[in-house]
Design a protein around this motif. Structure first.
Motif, PDB file in Angstrom:
ATOM      1  N   PHE A 231      -2.063   8.250   8.583  1.00 43.34           N
ATOM      2  CA  PHE A 231      -2.501   8.603   7.369  1.00 43.34           C
ATOM      3  C   PHE A 231      -1.174   7.457   6.992  1.00 43.34           C
ATOM      4  CE2 PHE A 231      -5.071  12.301   8.511  1.00 43.34           C
ATOM      5  CZ  PHE A 231      -6.199  11.457   7.511  1.00 43.34           C
ATOM      6  N   ASP A 232      -0.620   7.455   5.733  1.00 37.70           N
ATOM      7  CA  ASP A 232       0.166   6.431   5.844  1.00 37.70           C
ATOM      8  C   ASP A 232       1.771   7.851   5.472  1.00 37.70           C
ATOM      9  OD1 ASP A 232      -0.564   8.057   3.260  1.00 37.70           O
ATOM     10  OD2 ASP A 232      -0.384   5.758   1.794  1.00 37.70           O
ATOM     11  N   TRP A 233       2.392   7.828   4.845  1.00 40.15           N
ATOM     12  CA  TRP A 233       3.941   8.776   4.118  1.00 40.15           C
ATOM     13  C   TRP A 233       3.291   9.432   3.894  1.00 40.15           C
ATOM     14  CZ3 TRP A 233       6.905  11.179   1.287  1.00 40.15           C
ATOM     15  CH2 TRP A 233       7.792  12.063   1.480  1.00 40.15           C
ATOM     16  N   VAL A 234       2.869   9.321   2.834  1.00 39.31           N
ATOM     17  CA  VAL A 234       2.932  10.281   1.338  1.00 39.31           C
ATOM     18  C   VAL A 234       1.292  10.772   2.088  1.00 39.31           C
ATOM     19  CG1 VAL A 234       0.946   8.095  -0.729  1.00 39.31           C
ATOM     20  CG2 VAL A 234       2.672  10.357  -0.956  1.00 39.31           C
ATOM     21  N   ILE A 281      14.422  -0.747   7.744  1.00 40.49           N
ATOM     22  CA  ILE A 281      13.111  -0.025   8.541  1.00 40.49           C
ATOM     23  C   ILE A 281      13.037  -0.401   7.104  1.00 40.49           C
ATOM     24  CG2 ILE A 281      12.677   2.353   8.774  1.00 40.49           C
ATOM     25  CD1 ILE A 281      15.016   3.073  10.087  1.00 40.49           C
ATOM     26  N   GLU A 282      11.345  -0.642   7.266  1.00 37.06           N
ATOM     27  CA  GLU A 282      10.328  -0.741   6.402  1.00 37.06           C
ATOM     28  C   GLU A 282       9.142   0.050   6.411  1.00 37.06           C
ATOM     29  OE1 GLU A 282       9.942  -4.573   5.327  1.00 37.06           O
ATOM     30  OE2 GLU A 282      11.852  -5.063   4.125  1.00 37.06           O
ATOM     31  N   PHE A 283       8.681   0.977   4.953  1.00 32.58           N
ATOM     32  CA  PHE A 283       7.774   1.033   5.541  1.00 32.58           C
ATOM     33  C   PHE A 283       6.818   1.886   3.614  1.00 32.58           C
ATOM     34  CE2 PHE A 283      10.663   4.193   4.824  1.00 32.58           C
ATOM     35  CZ  PHE A 283      10.350   5.463   3.433  1.00 32.58           C
ATOM     36  N   ALA A 284       5.532   1.867   4.137  1.00 31.84           N
ATOM     37  CA  ALA A 284       4.705   1.666   2.091  1.00 31.84           C
ATOM     38  C   ALA A 284       5.115   3.220   2.054  1.00 31.84           C
ATOM     39  CB  ALA A 284       3.420   1.332   2.834  1.00 31.84           C
ATOM     40  N   TYR A 285       5.975   2.862   0.400  1.00 37.13           N
ATOM     41  CA  TYR A 285       6.149   4.479  -0.065  1.00 37.13           C
ATOM     42  C   TYR A 285       5.661   4.266  -1.404  1.00 37.13           C
ATOM     43  CZ  TYR A 285       8.447   8.451  -0.843  1.00 37.13           C
ATOM     44  OH  TYR A 285       9.226   9.523  -2.156  1.00 37.13           O
ATOM     45  N   PRO A 286       4.790   5.179  -2.057  1.00 40.47           N
ATOM     46  CA  PRO A 286       4.209   4.802  -4.125  1.00 40.47           C
ATOM     47  C   PRO A 286       4.738   5.283  -4.103  1.00 40.47           C
ATOM     48  CG  PRO A 286       2.827   6.139  -2.625  1.00 40.47           C
ATOM     49  CD  PRO A 286       3.321   5.554  -1.716  1.00 40.47           C
ATOM     50  N   LYS A 287       6.420   5.781  -5.350  1.00 41.01           N
ATOM     51  CA  LYS A 287       6.717   5.875  -6.152  1.00 41.01           C
ATOM     52  C   LYS A 287       5.846   6.346  -7.619  1.00 41.01           C
ATOM     53  CE  LYS A 287      11.296   4.966  -4.176  1.00 41.01           C
ATOM     54  NZ  LYS A 287      12.643   4.394  -4.397  1.00 41.01           N
TER      55      LYS A 287
END
Length: 823
Positions: A231-234, A281-287
């Motif tokens: 999974f992604d972060w969220v 450091i980059e990563f997908a993060y939907p705010k």
């Protein structure tokens, strides 16, 4: 020169052999003073083992009432089985199995440093972080060389050993191939038949044959933003999902999540310390309000080597696939159908779908709805087929135990899963629902279903929201339409908090217990009837050290807040509080002078947790108790919205009001404490919290400066629009519908109200609550000419725990700030 004189003057008081005249007899150095066992210090908490808690690592077998334990030793580990209830230990995997042959390099190196008569070096044991044995007992899988991925160490190396091969040539095989990159493999999982292992590497999903090592790619892509089997972060943080693969009961099919994170905004953090030059450091993060990953579910067939994608309705970026489960193996269609829980973006609807894995067709069989938010079930419990008096293999309608708040309280329902031979003609198959429990109390979680189907055991606390215990209801009563409104208590009536890991038959359990001031205890118990069989760990040393500490007054109380607010909805509201207070000469609080004791409130305030709990709090509890030895009272409040067993209305009253109703409740409860406990000093009231509690601390200082005189905010969310979609939108709604609520609940909006000492703390590598949000708050405070103290911990994450000395340094700084501004 002054420094040198000072050192020599100290040396002269204690003669040492290096400075002593040979004609004089040297004196032994004085014995260091013994630590007073009644007194707490930061050094005792962080630099000694005085208060270390112990617990044996015991795991139930998947099928039998047998406990597994990994034994450690200098010669290597061993895996033992403990029979239940007599606890006879049998070594199943001996230490020899874990030994690795010494490499040529090791042999050469040892030979160079040894004399000619020395023996060759002994084999070394393989390192073990986790282990699994296949269902047929043939293969042992070991996980080591781990790396942290966000919160947990979920990436590393996996090694397989054939336990049926006891030849000298038998060895360990690396999963993914001998040339597989180190520390890149995730979630290696045995198929139920034990013949293959599925795993994730670099976001691709693989299947490996246990016997031959043959490797098959199940799902892969050259696009690094296409994620299969994890999974992604969220999704990981807010839905608790990490391992995204599910074998069918017969091992012939593999269901898995696939997420497409293309289009999801990228969060960038700066690492200033790992190397000489800074790196990003980059990563997908939907705010809040931003684009989510698109999620779908595929089912791969081992025979056809093809994947069928489930046809779930709705925009995959505007819905969340929260759970994927196969029907249980003892029912018809077990290997043909999946149960999917799909949340809409607002998370006020949980659609349960029954899906045909051959065609991908999905049918809605149940929908849970709420005016605020709904919960999904992370773990499913099923009623055994024997409950219905029929051959389980012919039973096409299994019953799922469900937790629902539709009555206003969370209770157990039995949902009958429709079982037509074909789903193709259906778009909606409403299921039959049978309520099992009822009344003005909450079922917190289901613990187990008796193998014979006679009863359900669950965790609840009908009388005291701060406590937890095991309760039971009869299935015969529940399924007959007679609601079980008065459950039978199974746990001893001792107060505190009980938790359970239940055996496969539900006849036995590992029981853990503690209360607010007592060390945890771990026991083996029989459940029907309840009987304690063995205490594994009673933490005797910890218990003794706690008993020797200076006395403290501890109290749990429910306080009315209506007189402190004009809000009609709060007129009859009472809130739960715990408080720790120093005591007077007679060891009571009655002898303390009025208004003489400063108060520090530990706050969380968010709907994801509860702080007023009658359980041992470890280091945080001890730190709070240390503060009482400095004459400071410490308390905590569960405001409306806390995840406490006080009913749906209490929990969901915070909807769209985070940062408003939560902090007003905290303030009014603090006023109620000042009235109720005469010794508390209303001129010296502080506030501290972490994460959401850091946000609450900021809101308290900014919105109620006349009440609070100092605060410490660790890793706060100053602007709600900076946090992730799943969490913030679940409790606040969509920003497109109610942006004002997000703004009004955010501390940064009220920053001009700061007039008291503030210590702001944040780790610069916090992937959860980003340091950038605190940086924006800092700019706002600067613009308002508000003075404050700030500590940025380089490279630390949300826990602010990485790096040598970090926890000790953090608590020292916090303690000093409190003593400076609250005493």
């Amino acid at each position: 020169m002054a420094l040198t004189v000072g050192i020599l003057s100290q040396l002269s008081t204690t003669t040492t052999p290096a400075f002593a005249n040979s004609n004089e007899t040297s004196e032994a150095p004085p014995t260091p003073p013994k630590t007073d066992p009644a007194v707490l210090s930061l050094r005792r908490l962080f630099k000694t083992s005085d208060f270390r808690s112990k617990s044996r690592t015991l795991t139930w077998d998947n099928n039998e009432d047998i406990l597994w334990e990994r034994k450690s030793g200098k010669e290597g580990p061993a895996l033992n089985q403990l029979s239940v209830p007599d606890l006879q230990s049998t070594t199943i995997v001996p230490r020899e199995t874990f030994l690795l042959p010494a490499t040529e390099a090791e042999v050469d190196g040892d030979a160079e440093s040894a004399d000619s008569e020395s023996e060759e070096p002994s084999p070394k044991p393989i390192e073990i972080s986790q282990w699994t044995i296949s269902a047929d007992g043939r293969y042992l899988l070991v996980y080591n060389n781990t790396r942290r991925v966000w919160r947990q160490h979920t990436r590393g190396d996996y090694w397989l050993r054939d336990l049926s091969d006891d030849s000298p040539e038998a060895t360990w095989r690396k999963i993914g191939g001998e040339d597989a990159p180190d520390a890149k493999t995730m979630f290696a999982t045995f198929a139920p038949d034990g013949q293959s292992i599925a795993f994730v590497r670099d976001n691709d999903l693989y299947l490996e044959d246990c016997e031959t090592g043959d490797l098959q790619m199940v799902a892969g892509s050259d696009d690094p933003k296409l994620i299969s089997g994890t999974f992604d972060w969220v999704y990981e943080e807010e839905l608790g999902l990490r391992n995204g693969l599910r074998f069918s009961p017969n091992s012939q099919k593999l269901a898995f999540w696939q997420l497409d994170s293309n289009g999801v905004p990228i969060q960038t953090m700066i690492d200033n310390t790992s190397e000489r030059y800074a790196k990003t450091i980059e990563f997908a993060y939907p705010k809040v309000g931003q684009t989510n990953s698109a999620a779908k579910v595929g089912v791969w067939d081992r025979t056809s080597k093809k994947t069928v994608w489930l046809d779930l309705p709705g925009d995959p970026r505007e819905n969340y696939i929260a759970a994927v489960d196969w029907l249980p193996s003892d029912f018809a269609h077990a290997n043909e159908r999946l149960l999917i829980q799909q949340l809409n973006r607002k998370q006020n609807q949980n659609h349960v779908f029954l899906c045909d894995v051959e065609t991908g067709h999905c049918v809605n069989i149940h929908t849970e709805v709420s005016d605020a938010w709904v919960r999904h079930l992370r773990e499913l419990h099923w009623l055994p087929g024997s409950v219905f008096g029929s051959d389980a293999s012919d039973n096409s309608s299994p019953r799922l135990l469900w937790l629902s708040e539709r009555s206003g309280w969370q209770h157990i329902e039995a949902i009958e899963i429709p079982g037509p031979d074909s789903l193709e003609e259906e778009s909606n198959l409403p299921s039959r629902i049978t309520p099992v429990t009822g009344g003005s109390w909450d079922v917190i979680s289901i613990a187990a279903v008796a193998k014979d189907g006679s009863h359900i055991d669950f965790i609840a606390s009908p009388e005291q929201p701060s406590q937890r215990a095991l309760y039971r209801v009869s299935l015969e009563q529940g399924l007959s339409g007679q609601l079980a409104t008065t459950p039978e208590r199974i746990s001893p009536d001792e107060g505190g908090t009980f938790s359970y890991s239940v055996s496969p038959t539900a006849d036995y359990a590992l029981e853990s217990w503690s209360d607010f001031n007592s060390a945890p205890q771990q026991r083996l118990v029989q459940l029907d009837p309840y009987k304690r069989l063995k205490t594994f760990d009673d933490n005797e040393k910890l218990h003794e050290n706690l008993e020797k500490l200076a006395p403290v007054h501890t109290e749990f109380v429910r306080l009315p807040i209506g007189e402190f607010t004009d809000d009609p909805a709060s007129k009859d509201m009472e809130l739960d509080v715990w408080i720790m207070m120093p005591v007077g000469e007679d060891n009571s609080i009655e002898s303390l002078p009025p208004k003489s004791v400063p108060l520090l409130v530990h706050v969380y305030g968010e709907p994801a947790g509860q702080t007023v709990l009658d359980q041992y709090g470890g280091t945080t509890y001890l730190w709070h108790r240390l503060l009482t030895q400095h004459g400071i009272a410490v308390a905590s409040v569960d405001n409306r919205g806390a995840n406490a067993p006080r009913g749906k209305a209490f929990r969901q009253s915070i909807y769209k009001q985070i940062g408003r109703i939560s902090i007003s409740d905290q303030a009014h409860a603090t006023q109620a404490m000042l009235k109720h406990f005469a010794a508390l000093d209303p001129e010296h009231v502080g506030l501290w919290g972490w994460s959401g509690g850091g946000s609450s601390t900021l809101n308290g200082l900014f919105q109620f400066p006349e009440l609070y005189s100092m605060g410490i905010a660790v890793a706060p969310v100053p602007d709600q629009l900076d946090y992730d979609t799943i969490y913030q939108e679940r409790y606040m709604g969509l920003v497109t519908e109610n942006r004002v609520a997000f703004v009004q609940g955010s501390p940064i909006t009220h920053a001009s109200g700061l007039s008291d000492p503030l210590l702001l703390i944040h780790g610069t590598a916090d992937d959860n609550v980003h340091y950038a949000s605190s940086a924006r708050l800092i700019n706002r405070l600067i613009a308002e000419n508000k003075q404050f103290q700030m500590m940025a911990y380089p490279g630390r994450t949300h826990s602010v725990s990485e790096g040598e000395g970090t926890r000790y340094h953090l608590r020292t700084m916090m303690t000093n700030f409190i003593l400076q501004h609250l005493k």
